[in-house]
Design a protein around this motif. Sequence first.
Motif, PDB file in Angstrom:
ATOM      1  N   ASP A  97       0.957  -1.169  -0.091  1.00  0.00           N
ATOM      2  CA  ASP A  97       0.144  -0.085  -0.119  1.00  0.00           C
ATOM      3  C   ASP A  97       1.039   1.092  -0.011  1.00  0.00           C
ATOM      4  O   ASP A  97       1.801   1.423   0.884  1.00  0.00           O
ATOM      5  CB  ASP A  97      -0.845  -0.003   1.186  1.00  0.00           C
ATOM      6  CG  ASP A  97      -1.969   1.143   1.196  1.00  0.00           C
ATOM      7  OD1 ASP A  97      -1.945   2.096   0.490  1.00  0.00           O
ATOM      8  OD2 ASP A  97      -2.887   1.066   2.139  1.00  0.00           O
ATOM      9  N   THR A 100      -0.199   6.959  -0.599  1.00  0.00           N
ATOM     10  CA  THR A 100       0.022   8.176  -1.144  1.00  0.00           C
ATOM     11  C   THR A 100       1.188   8.614  -0.790  1.00  0.00           C
ATOM     12  O   THR A 100       1.442   9.799  -0.396  1.00  0.00           O
ATOM     13  CB  THR A 100      -1.066   9.204  -0.815  1.00  0.00           C
ATOM     14  OG1 THR A 100      -1.244   9.497   0.323  1.00  0.00           O
ATOM     15  CG2 THR A 100      -2.561   8.857  -1.625  1.00  0.00           C
ATOM     16  N   GLU A 124      -1.218  -0.816  -4.163  1.00  0.00           N
ATOM     17  CA  GLU A 124      -2.445  -0.143  -3.802  1.00  0.00           C
ATOM     18  C   GLU A 124      -2.131   1.351  -3.714  1.00  0.00           C
ATOM     19  O   GLU A 124      -1.286   1.807  -2.941  1.00  0.00           O
ATOM     20  CB  GLU A 124      -2.771  -0.729  -2.343  1.00  0.00           C
ATOM     21  CG  GLU A 124      -4.098  -0.247  -1.975  1.00  0.00           C
ATOM     22  CD  GLU A 124      -4.646  -0.855  -0.695  1.00  0.00           C
ATOM     23  OE1 GLU A 124      -5.077  -0.257   0.076  1.00  0.00           O
ATOM     24  OE2 GLU A 124      -4.490  -1.903  -0.568  1.00  0.00           O
ATOM     25  N   ALA A 125      -2.862   2.229  -3.983  1.00  0.00           N
ATOM     26  CA  ALA A 125      -2.889   3.412  -4.046  1.00  0.00           C
ATOM     27  C   ALA A 125      -1.635   4.374  -4.100  1.00  0.00           C
ATOM     28  O   ALA A 125      -1.024   4.903  -3.380  1.00  0.00           O
ATOM     29  CB  ALA A 125      -3.510   3.930  -2.532  1.00  0.00           C
ATOM     30  N   ILE A 129      -5.803   9.939  -5.131  1.00  0.00           N
ATOM     31  CA  ILE A 129      -6.737   9.298  -6.216  1.00  0.00           C
ATOM     32  C   ILE A 129      -7.601  10.125  -7.180  1.00  0.00           C
ATOM     33  O   ILE A 129      -7.689   9.756  -8.322  1.00  0.00           O
ATOM     34  CB  ILE A 129      -8.138   8.665  -5.255  1.00  0.00           C
ATOM     35  CG1 ILE A 129      -8.881   7.701  -6.497  1.00  0.00           C
ATOM     36  CG2 ILE A 129      -8.765   9.566  -4.767  1.00  0.00           C
ATOM     37  CD1 ILE A 129      -8.244   6.612  -7.002  1.00  0.00           C
ATOM     38  N   HIS A 135      -2.194   7.395 -12.187  1.00  0.00           N
ATOM     39  CA  HIS A 135      -2.462   6.082 -11.879  1.00  0.00           C
ATOM     40  C   HIS A 135      -2.078   5.263 -13.274  1.00  0.00           C
ATOM     41  O   HIS A 135      -1.662   4.283 -13.179  1.00  0.00           O
ATOM     42  CB  HIS A 135      -3.779   5.832 -11.454  1.00  0.00           C
ATOM     43  CG  HIS A 135      -4.131   5.981 -10.044  1.00  0.00           C
ATOM     44  ND1 HIS A 135      -3.989   7.304  -9.418  1.00  0.00           N
ATOM     45  CD2 HIS A 135      -4.337   4.999  -8.922  1.00  0.00           C
ATOM     46  CE1 HIS A 135      -4.202   7.150  -7.908  1.00  0.00           C
ATOM     47  NE2 HIS A 135      -4.180   5.906  -7.827  1.00  0.00           N
ATOM     48  N   GLY A 147      -7.046   0.770  -6.582  1.00  0.00           N
ATOM     49  CA  GLY A 147      -7.456   2.215  -6.020  1.00  0.00           C
ATOM     50  C   GLY A 147      -8.772   2.403  -5.285  1.00  0.00           C
ATOM     51  O   GLY A 147      -9.602   1.553  -5.805  1.00  0.00           O
ATOM     52  N   ALA A 161     -12.201   5.764 -12.397  1.00  0.00           N
ATOM     53  CA  ALA A 161     -10.928   5.285 -12.243  1.00  0.00           C
ATOM     54  C   ALA A 161     -10.377   4.058 -13.237  1.00  0.00           C
ATOM     55  O   ALA A 161      -9.399   3.938 -13.525  1.00  0.00           O
ATOM     56  CB  ALA A 161     -10.960   4.751 -10.884  1.00  0.00           C
ATOM     57  N   ILE A 167      -6.900   1.537 -13.627  1.00  0.00           N
ATOM     58  CA  ILE A 167      -6.946   0.696 -12.212  1.00  0.00           C
ATOM     59  C   ILE A 167      -7.354  -0.805 -12.590  1.00  0.00           C
ATOM     60  O   ILE A 167      -8.218  -0.854 -13.245  1.00  0.00           O
ATOM     61  CB  ILE A 167      -7.272   1.154 -11.029  1.00  0.00           C
ATOM     62  CG1 ILE A 167      -8.893   1.270 -11.066  1.00  0.00           C
ATOM     63  CG2 ILE A 167      -6.749   2.599 -10.687  1.00  0.00           C
ATOM     64  CD1 ILE A 167      -9.477   1.612  -9.836  1.00  0.00           C
TER      65      ILE A 167
END
Length: 273
Positions: A97, A100, A124-125, A129, A135, A147, A161, A167
């Motif tokens: 993860d 961010t 992940e992330a 977002i 992404h 995400g 997204a 994603i």
Amino acid sequence: SAVDIALWDLRGKMQSKSVSALLGKRQRDRVLAYGTVYPLGETPDEVRRNIDRGLKLGLKAIKIVADPFWRDDVDKTATLIRTARDHVGPDIRLMVDAATAWAKAEEGLPLMPIFKDNNFFWVEAPLPIDDLDGHARFQGFGVPIGGGDLGLTTRFEYEEAFRRGKIDIAQPDVTMAGGLTELMRISALARQMGRRLVTHGYKSNITIAANLAFLSQQWMDEPCEYSTSQSPLRWHLTNEEFPIGPDGRVAVPDGPGLGVSLNPETMAKYRLG
């Protein structure tokens, strides 16, 4: 979201059916659990000690979390990532993860080949977002990108997204995305577009129970996030527990509704007002 989850629980109790039975045909009775290990540590010894906390719970899938220093020292970060893989061996699923930790794609992209080489199941992330174009730049490395978690809600946001952010995995949180009703809609969208859905979940057994009900009937056998938080609300809010079995999986509740009941002692202890 809370009202929607409560209504599904109430409907199940009124009909003496589990929420998993109300949502669809159950495909599995046990769901793989994965837990988050944070912090991972800044030395190989710290990495091994922190990961052992997850292994002692019986987890067969562990998600590590990026730290801001990862963007400054790729070689050091690569050593920590390889240490994590070497320590758990080839049979334990590893995910990461980014939380961010990377403000722009250039900070995270150098690590993607390392995640690929160490057989990570998803990243992940990777970015805030709202940076959907960023992404999309994480595609092409052979590692699925997830995400949404605490940032996206309805299926309309997830469609954007999927299309613009590219994603691979939607990660809606049932307590924020509109409850189980909207979760089913996001699931239908993901299946239609050839993507996956792995629920985000943290803190209480109520969330775990809702996610287990959903994941038990989903078309793909995806893991359930199993919070390792030390908060008493995580472990003592309900009378029921969800122990991890030798297979690393958790049993889906069979009782009416969500299959959980509130612990009156915990409620009294932490009630406000």
